[in-house]
Scaffold this motif. Structure first.
Motif, PDB file in Angstrom:
ATOM      1  N   TYR A 181       0.836  -1.206   0.000  1.00  0.00           N
ATOM      2  CA  TYR A 181       0.000   0.000   0.000  1.00  0.00           C
ATOM      3  C   TYR A 181       0.872   1.258   0.000  1.00  0.00           C
ATOM      4  O   TYR A 181       0.693   2.147  -0.824  1.00  0.00           O
ATOM      5  CB  TYR A 181      -0.910  -0.047   1.228  1.00  0.00           C
ATOM      6  N   VAL A 182       1.834   1.319   0.904  1.00  0.00           N
ATOM      7  CA  VAL A 182       2.690   2.509   1.007  1.00  0.00           C
ATOM      8  C   VAL A 182       3.599   2.629  -0.216  1.00  0.00           C
ATOM      9  O   VAL A 182       3.759   3.715  -0.781  1.00  0.00           O
ATOM     10  CB  VAL A 182       3.514   2.477   2.309  1.00  0.00           C
ATOM     11  N   THR A 183       4.175   1.516  -0.633  1.00  0.00           N
ATOM     12  CA  THR A 183       5.109   1.535  -1.765  1.00  0.00           C
ATOM     13  C   THR A 183       4.465   2.136  -3.011  1.00  0.00           C
ATOM     14  O   THR A 183       5.071   2.981  -3.679  1.00  0.00           O
ATOM     15  CB  THR A 183       5.603   0.105  -2.070  1.00  0.00           C
ATOM     16  N   PHE A 184       3.271   1.718  -3.300  1.00  0.00           N
ATOM     17  CA  PHE A 184       2.648   2.179  -4.535  1.00  0.00           C
ATOM     18  C   PHE A 184       1.957   3.541  -4.396  1.00  0.00           C
ATOM     19  O   PHE A 184       1.374   4.038  -5.345  1.00  0.00           O
ATOM     20  CB  PHE A 184       1.727   1.105  -5.099  1.00  0.00           C
ATOM     21  N   LYS A 185       2.103   4.148  -3.213  1.00  0.00           N
ATOM     22  CA  LYS A 185       1.602   5.512  -3.015  1.00  0.00           C
ATOM     23  C   LYS A 185       2.733   6.465  -2.638  1.00  0.00           C
ATOM     24  O   LYS A 185       2.477   7.596  -2.226  1.00  0.00           O
ATOM     25  CB  LYS A 185       0.523   5.530  -1.942  1.00  0.00           C
ATOM     26  N   LEU A 186       3.962   6.041  -2.787  1.00  0.00           N
ATOM     27  CA  LEU A 186       5.084   6.900  -2.404  1.00  0.00           C
ATOM     28  C   LEU A 186       5.064   8.241  -3.132  1.00  0.00           C
ATOM     29  O   LEU A 186       5.442   9.258  -2.550  1.00  0.00           O
ATOM     30  CB  LEU A 186       6.422   6.203  -2.671  1.00  0.00           C
ATOM     31  N   ASP A 187       4.616   8.238  -4.365  1.00  0.00           N
ATOM     32  CA  ASP A 187       4.580   9.494  -5.115  1.00  0.00           C
ATOM     33  C   ASP A 187       3.397  10.368  -4.703  1.00  0.00           C
ATOM     34  O   ASP A 187       3.293  11.515  -5.131  1.00  0.00           O
ATOM     35  CB  ASP A 187       4.568   9.243  -6.622  1.00  0.00           C
ATOM     36  N   ARG A 188       2.518   9.814  -3.872  1.00  0.00           N
ATOM     37  CA  ARG A 188       1.387  10.556  -3.315  1.00  0.00           C
ATOM     38  C   ARG A 188       1.314  10.263  -1.819  1.00  0.00           C
ATOM     39  O   ARG A 188       0.269   9.909  -1.277  1.00  0.00           O
ATOM     40  CB  ARG A 188       0.086  10.137  -4.010  1.00  0.00           C
ATOM     41  N   PHE A 189       2.444  10.412  -1.145  1.00  0.00           N
ATOM     42  CA  PHE A 189       2.561   9.982   0.250  1.00  0.00           C
ATOM     43  C   PHE A 189       1.563  10.698   1.152  1.00  0.00           C
ATOM     44  O   PHE A 189       1.143  10.149   2.161  1.00  0.00           O
ATOM     45  CB  PHE A 189       3.995  10.174   0.761  1.00  0.00           C
ATOM     46  N   ASP A 190       1.183  11.914   0.781  1.00  0.00           N
ATOM     47  CA  ASP A 190       0.213  12.648   1.594  1.00  0.00           C
ATOM     48  C   ASP A 190      -1.101  11.878   1.728  1.00  0.00           C
ATOM     49  O   ASP A 190      -1.817  12.039   2.712  1.00  0.00           O
ATOM     50  CB  ASP A 190      -0.043  14.039   1.017  1.00  0.00           C
ATOM     51  N   GLU A 191      -1.399  10.999   0.763  1.00  0.00           N
ATOM     52  CA  GLU A 191      -2.614  10.191   0.816  1.00  0.00           C
ATOM     53  C   GLU A 191      -2.543   9.096   1.881  1.00  0.00           C
ATOM     54  O   GLU A 191      -3.581   8.607   2.328  1.00  0.00           O
ATOM     55  CB  GLU A 191      -2.895   9.553  -0.547  1.00  0.00           C
ATOM     56  N   VAL A 192      -1.350   8.697   2.272  1.00  0.00           N
ATOM     57  CA  VAL A 192      -1.205   7.627   3.271  1.00  0.00           C
ATOM     58  C   VAL A 192      -0.610   8.126   4.578  1.00  0.00           C
ATOM     59  O   VAL A 192      -0.450   7.349   5.518  1.00  0.00           O
ATOM     60  CB  VAL A 192      -0.363   6.445   2.727  1.00  0.00           C
ATOM     61  N   LEU A 193      -0.319   9.418   4.638  1.00  0.00           N
ATOM     62  CA  LEU A 193       0.316   9.975   5.831  1.00  0.00           C
ATOM     63  C   LEU A 193      -0.499   9.694   7.091  1.00  0.00           C
ATOM     64  O   LEU A 193       0.038   9.217   8.091  1.00  0.00           O
ATOM     65  CB  LEU A 193       0.543  11.478   5.663  1.00  0.00           C
ATOM     66  N   GLN A 194      -1.798   9.963   7.060  1.00  0.00           N
ATOM     67  CA  GLN A 194      -2.621   9.731   8.246  1.00  0.00           C
ATOM     68  C   GLN A 194      -2.684   8.254   8.597  1.00  0.00           C
ATOM     69  O   GLN A 194      -2.677   7.885   9.766  1.00  0.00           O
ATOM     70  CB  GLN A 194      -4.033  10.296   8.070  1.00  0.00           C
ATOM     71  N   ASP A 195      -2.718   7.381   7.589  1.00  0.00           N
ATOM     72  CA  ASP A 195      -2.699   5.935   7.856  1.00  0.00           C
ATOM     73  C   ASP A 195      -1.413   5.535   8.575  1.00  0.00           C
ATOM     74  O   ASP A 195      -1.433   4.707   9.486  1.00  0.00           O
ATOM     75  CB  ASP A 195      -2.818   5.139   6.548  1.00  0.00           C
ATOM     76  N   ALA A 196      -0.287   6.124   8.167  1.00  0.00           N
ATOM     77  CA  ALA A 196       1.000   5.823   8.814  1.00  0.00           C
ATOM     78  C   ALA A 196       1.013   6.327  10.249  1.00  0.00           C
ATOM     79  O   ALA A 196       1.500   5.638  11.152  1.00  0.00           O
ATOM     80  CB  ALA A 196       2.140   6.429   8.009  1.00  0.00           C
ATOM     81  N   ILE A 197       0.467   7.517  10.467  1.00  0.00           N
ATOM     82  CA  ILE A 197       0.388   8.057  11.831  1.00  0.00           C
ATOM     83  C   ILE A 197      -0.493   7.157  12.690  1.00  0.00           C
ATOM     84  O   ILE A 197      -0.139   6.827  13.837  1.00  0.00           O
ATOM     85  CB  ILE A 197      -0.135   9.506  11.805  1.00  0.00           C
ATOM     86  N   ASP A 198      -1.630   6.734  12.148  1.00  0.00           N
ATOM     87  CA  ASP A 198      -2.529   5.839  12.885  1.00  0.00           C
ATOM     88  C   ASP A 198      -1.864   4.505  13.200  1.00  0.00           C
ATOM     89  O   ASP A 198      -2.051   3.956  14.287  1.00  0.00           O
ATOM     90  CB  ASP A 198      -3.821   5.608  12.099  1.00  0.00           C
ATOM     91  N   LEU A 199      -1.062   3.992  12.258  1.00  0.00           N
ATOM     92  CA  LEU A 199      -0.326   2.755  12.506  1.00  0.00           C
ATOM     93  C   LEU A 199       0.667   2.957  13.648  1.00  0.00           C
ATOM     94  O   LEU A 199       0.814   2.091  14.515  1.00  0.00           O
ATOM     95  CB  LEU A 199       0.389   2.293  11.230  1.00  0.00           C
ATOM     96  N   GLY A 200       1.308   4.095  13.679  1.00  0.00           N
ATOM     97  CA  GLY A 200       2.208   4.410  14.789  1.00  0.00           C
ATOM     98  C   GLY A 200       1.480   4.458  16.122  1.00  0.00           C
ATOM     99  O   GLY A 200       1.997   4.008  17.145  1.00  0.00           O
ATOM    100  N   LYS A 201       0.265   4.994  16.120  1.00  0.00           N
ATOM    101  CA  LYS A 201      -0.543   5.023  17.354  1.00  0.00           C
ATOM    102  C   LYS A 201      -0.859   3.609  17.824  1.00  0.00           C
ATOM    103  O   LYS A 201      -0.795   3.321  19.027  1.00  0.00           O
ATOM    104  CB  LYS A 201      -1.835   5.808  17.120  1.00  0.00           C
ATOM    105  N   ARG A 202      -1.198   2.734  16.872  1.00  0.00           N
ATOM    106  CA  ARG A 202      -1.462   1.337  17.251  1.00  0.00           C
ATOM    107  C   ARG A 202      -0.201   0.689  17.807  1.00  0.00           C
ATOM    108  O   ARG A 202      -0.255  -0.056  18.790  1.00  0.00           O
ATOM    109  CB  ARG A 202      -2.016   0.548  16.062  1.00  0.00           C
TER     110      ARG A 202
END
Length: 135
Positions: free
Chosen positions: A59-80
């Motif tokens: 998911y992250v790899t194929f959105k690297l060029d649009r990382f802002d789209e997964v930024l909140q997901d990454a932050i949420d993963l960090g919270k978990r």
């Protein structure tokens, strides 16, 4: 990250996910050989955990060029991860295991440029996750 670095991460990951051996299982075997104490953090079946890991990296790899789209997901993963008591230092161990997994499975397709690109991509992801881990 440059366009070339993003393309390199995407192409090498595309090679990983079609390997005969499950790269998620390989990764966790590598991770636990580096730091066996991390195994205690996982309470679900490791086959399921490996599947989740592969899905997240894909998911992250194929959105690297649009990382802002997964930024909140990454932050949420960090919270978990914070809720699971994952120590911040484990992110470095994961990087070592991830790079070793890629290098040992990609052989001729792996080089210094690929390693640098992956380290940058992982840095972007973990920066966001650590931000979430501190909340």
């Amino acid at each position: 990250m440059t366009t070339q670095q993003i393309a390199l991460v995407k192409s090498t990951w595309s090679e990983m996910i079609v390997l005969e051996q499950d790269p998620g299982i390989y990764f966790y075997d590598k991770l636990f050989s580096i730091d066996p104490s991390l195994k205690a953090l996982f309470r679900i079946d490791m086959t399921e955990q490996a599947r989740k890991f592969i899905e997240m990296i894909t998911y992250v790899t194929f959105k690297l060029d649009r990382f802002d789209e997964v930024l909140q997901d990454a932050i949420d993963l960090g919270k978990r991860h914070h809720q699971y008591n994952v120590p911040t230092g484990a992110y470095k161990t994961v990087l070592v295991a991830l790079i070793a997994t890629l290098k040992e499975n990609l052989h001729d397709e792996w080089n210094d440029d690929a390693e640098s690109a992956w380290k940058l991509a992982y840095g972007k992801l973990t920066h966001a996750m650590i931000t979430g881990n501190k909340d």
